[in-house]
Design an enzyme around this catalytic site. Structure first.
Site, PDB file in Angstrom:
ATOM      1  N   TYR A 117      37.195  39.851  44.998  1.00 60.06           N
ATOM      2  CA  TYR A 117      37.122  41.580  44.718  1.00 60.06           C
ATOM      3  C   TYR A 117      35.945  41.705  45.877  1.00 60.06           C
ATOM      4  O   TYR A 117      34.850  41.103  46.049  1.00 60.06           O
ATOM      5  CB  TYR A 117      36.609  41.902  43.344  1.00 60.06           C
ATOM      6  CG  TYR A 117      37.599  41.956  42.422  1.00 60.06           C
ATOM      7  CD1 TYR A 117      39.079  41.650  42.570  1.00 60.06           C
ATOM      8  CD2 TYR A 117      37.202  41.992  41.206  1.00 60.06           C
ATOM      9  CE1 TYR A 117      39.912  41.593  41.766  1.00 60.06           C
ATOM     10  CE2 TYR A 117      38.184  41.763  40.067  1.00 60.06           C
ATOM     11  CZ  TYR A 117      39.455  41.701  40.156  1.00 60.06           C
ATOM     12  OH  TYR A 117      40.344  41.718  39.341  1.00 60.06           O
ATOM     13  N   SER A 148      44.532  34.320  33.942  1.00 63.17           N
ATOM     14  CA  SER A 148      45.239  35.775  34.114  1.00 63.17           C
ATOM     15  C   SER A 148      46.586  35.491  34.482  1.00 63.17           C
ATOM     16  O   SER A 148      46.879  34.959  35.354  1.00 63.17           O
ATOM     17  CB  SER A 148      44.381  36.442  35.103  1.00 63.17           C
ATOM     18  OG  SER A 148      44.599  37.664  35.443  1.00 63.17           O
ATOM     19  N   ASN A 149      47.447  36.744  33.872  1.00 62.13           N
ATOM     20  CA  ASN A 149      48.846  36.790  34.541  1.00 62.13           C
ATOM     21  C   ASN A 149      49.670  35.469  34.343  1.00 62.13           C
ATOM     22  O   ASN A 149      50.487  35.266  35.155  1.00 62.13           O
ATOM     23  CB  ASN A 149      49.137  37.183  36.056  1.00 62.13           C
ATOM     24  CG  ASN A 149      48.088  38.273  36.260  1.00 62.13           C
ATOM     25  OD1 ASN A 149      48.420  39.529  35.893  1.00 62.13           O
ATOM     26  ND2 ASN A 149      47.015  38.291  37.025  1.00 62.13           N
ATOM     27  N   TRP A 175      45.031  44.864  32.304  1.00 62.77           N
ATOM     28  CA  TRP A 175      44.455  45.503  33.490  1.00 62.77           C
ATOM     29  C   TRP A 175      45.447  46.446  34.001  1.00 62.77           C
ATOM     30  O   TRP A 175      46.816  46.534  33.516  1.00 62.77           O
ATOM     31  CB  TRP A 175      44.187  44.460  34.712  1.00 62.77           C
ATOM     32  CG  TRP A 175      45.556  43.564  35.041  1.00 62.77           C
ATOM     33  CD1 TRP A 175      45.710  42.545  34.653  1.00 62.77           C
ATOM     34  CD2 TRP A 175      46.383  43.888  35.956  1.00 62.77           C
ATOM     35  NE1 TRP A 175      47.038  41.947  35.271  1.00 62.77           N
ATOM     36  CE2 TRP A 175      47.167  42.790  36.157  1.00 62.77           C
ATOM     37  CE3 TRP A 175      46.354  44.792  37.059  1.00 62.77           C
ATOM     38  CZ2 TRP A 175      48.286  42.636  37.048  1.00 62.77           C
ATOM     39  CZ3 TRP A 175      47.560  44.998  37.873  1.00 62.77           C
ATOM     40  CH2 TRP A 175      48.214  43.691  37.865  1.00 62.77           C
ATOM     41  N   SER A 176      44.789  47.482  34.607  1.00 63.51           N
ATOM     42  CA  SER A 176      45.666  48.585  35.252  1.00 63.51           C
ATOM     43  C   SER A 176      46.296  49.610  33.916  1.00 63.51           C
ATOM     44  O   SER A 176      47.669  49.746  33.997  1.00 63.51           O
ATOM     45  CB  SER A 176      46.829  48.535  36.325  1.00 63.51           C
ATOM     46  OG  SER A 176      46.267  48.149  37.254  1.00 63.51           O
ATOM     47  N   GLY A 229      53.157  51.955  37.126  1.00 64.91           N
ATOM     48  CA  GLY A 229      53.716  50.885  37.312  1.00 64.91           C
ATOM     49  C   GLY A 229      53.041  49.654  37.951  1.00 64.91           C
ATOM     50  O   GLY A 229      51.838  49.710  37.875  1.00 64.91           O
ATOM     51  N   PHE A 239      50.678  49.421  40.792  1.00 65.53           N
ATOM     52  CA  PHE A 239      50.050  50.322  41.720  1.00 65.53           C
ATOM     53  C   PHE A 239      50.606  51.375  42.504  1.00 65.53           C
ATOM     54  O   PHE A 239      50.822  51.356  43.679  1.00 65.53           O
ATOM     55  CB  PHE A 239      49.548  49.188  42.762  1.00 65.53           C
ATOM     56  CG  PHE A 239      48.377  48.211  42.031  1.00 65.53           C
ATOM     57  CD1 PHE A 239      47.164  48.869  41.796  1.00 65.53           C
ATOM     58  CD2 PHE A 239      48.478  46.919  41.906  1.00 65.53           C
ATOM     59  CE1 PHE A 239      46.059  48.001  41.185  1.00 65.53           C
ATOM     60  CE2 PHE A 239      47.490  45.950  41.485  1.00 65.53           C
ATOM     61  CZ  PHE A 239      46.317  46.499  41.236  1.00 65.53           C
TER      62      PHE A 239
END
Length: 311
Positions: free
Chosen positions: A52, A152-153, A220-221, A226, A228
């Site tokens: 990040y 993650s993911n 997240w999001s 959808g 981004f």
């Protein structure tokens, strides 16, 4: 703010998390105000990643420079970071022992802390060797540099593969999830229906797998329609959904964004919602959704209004 003990840990965590992927260009005072607003609302869980920022560890370093945390202040926070994505010459993914160790050491130095409460492996590495991950995790745990580990993911089978060598509990799996982007929930609702795309199993029972194995899903999001492609809140693409959100926001006397949070926190899997805003007012508004008691009828109404089928 609703809190719970994260399975596999000794952490009492809030169900709303402040993501700090957008603070690179914020001033010291802007960062301090953002974090103070979050903690005042009970959001004491902060989410970072080594990629990040405009440079590796950029946002982690910006956070540390702005906050200048004392040891007692650090102890009041749950700090999570992620490693495994390489941007230089990439992007590609690297779960090698060397990269995990280097990533964590870099995060600790940038954050100005001796330990991470949780380390997540960021995006699955197709070339993963579970024994390499296990060696890194064992070393980091023994040194006191990382207290808990997650991913993650990741799919259930990817987690099972890691577990063939990793002995520490996998305590979290951070996945994209919102009312309008919820295939991991939608498939189970419409299972065994012919000629319906929603009924196709793409997530391999991810939510149920995490519940069965004591893994906290981190969404997240949570406001993205959808991948981004813009938020659904206030979007003309989702008039029916926004009408329902606005009505429920009025009923519960909260901002609309709180209803988007509440749809996730209402789920009995005790998910966490990772918000990435840098606007203090939106942090406060999001926190208001932590413990809204949506009824089953309201939860499913939002789900239908987002375009999903309820047979």
């Amino acid at each position: 703010m609703k809190t719970f003990t994260m399975p596999g840990t000794d952490l009492t965590a809030p169900n709303v998390v402040l993501g700090l992927m957008r603070i690179q260009d914020k001033s010291d005072e802007e960062v301090r105000t953002l974090v103070r607003t979050a903690t005042d609302a009970g959001i004491t869980f902060l989410d970072h990643a080594d990629i990040y920022g405009s440079a590796t560890h950029g946002c982690e370093r910006r956070f540390a420079e702005a906050m200048q945390l004392s040891s007692s202040q650090r102890e009041q926070l749950i700090i999570q970071s992620k490693t495994g994505i390489v941007r230089e010459d990439g992007p590609y993914f690297d779960f090698s022992y060397e990269h995990i160790i280097s990533g964590v050491n870099g995060s600790l130095e940038a954050l100005g802390t001796d330990y991470l409460d949780i380390l997540l492996l960021h995006r699955p590495d197709a070339l993963v060797e579970p024994e390499e991950v296990a060696r890194a995790f064992d070393e980091l745990a023994a040194a006191g540099k990382v207290r808990h580990f997650g991913v993650s993911n990741h799919t259930p089978r990817q987690i099972d593969l890691l577990k063939t060598a990793v002995t520490q509990p996998i305590v979290a799996n951070q996945m994209q999830l919102s009312i309008t982007h919820s295939p991991m929930i939608a498939q189970g609702v419409a299972a065994n229906m012919q000629n319906l795309d929603q009924s196709i199993a793409r997530e391999d029972g991810l939510i149920d797998y995490c519940r069965l194995n004591g893994i906290t899903v981190q969404a997240w999001s949570p406001f993205q329609a959808g991948f981004f492609d813009g938020p659904f809140l206030g979007s003309e693409r989702y008039p029916e959904l926004n009408a329902v959100i606005d009505r429920l926001a009025a009923k519960y006397d909260v901002p609309a964004i709180a209803i988007a949070v509440a749809w996730i926190t209402r789920h009995p899997a005790q998910m966490q919602v990772v918000i990435g805003t840098t606007t203090p007012e939106r942090v406060t508004a999001s926190a208001a959704g932590s413990d809204i008691p949506l009824t089953r009828a309201e939860w499913y109404e939002l789900f239908r209004a987002a375009g999903y089928t309820v047979p």
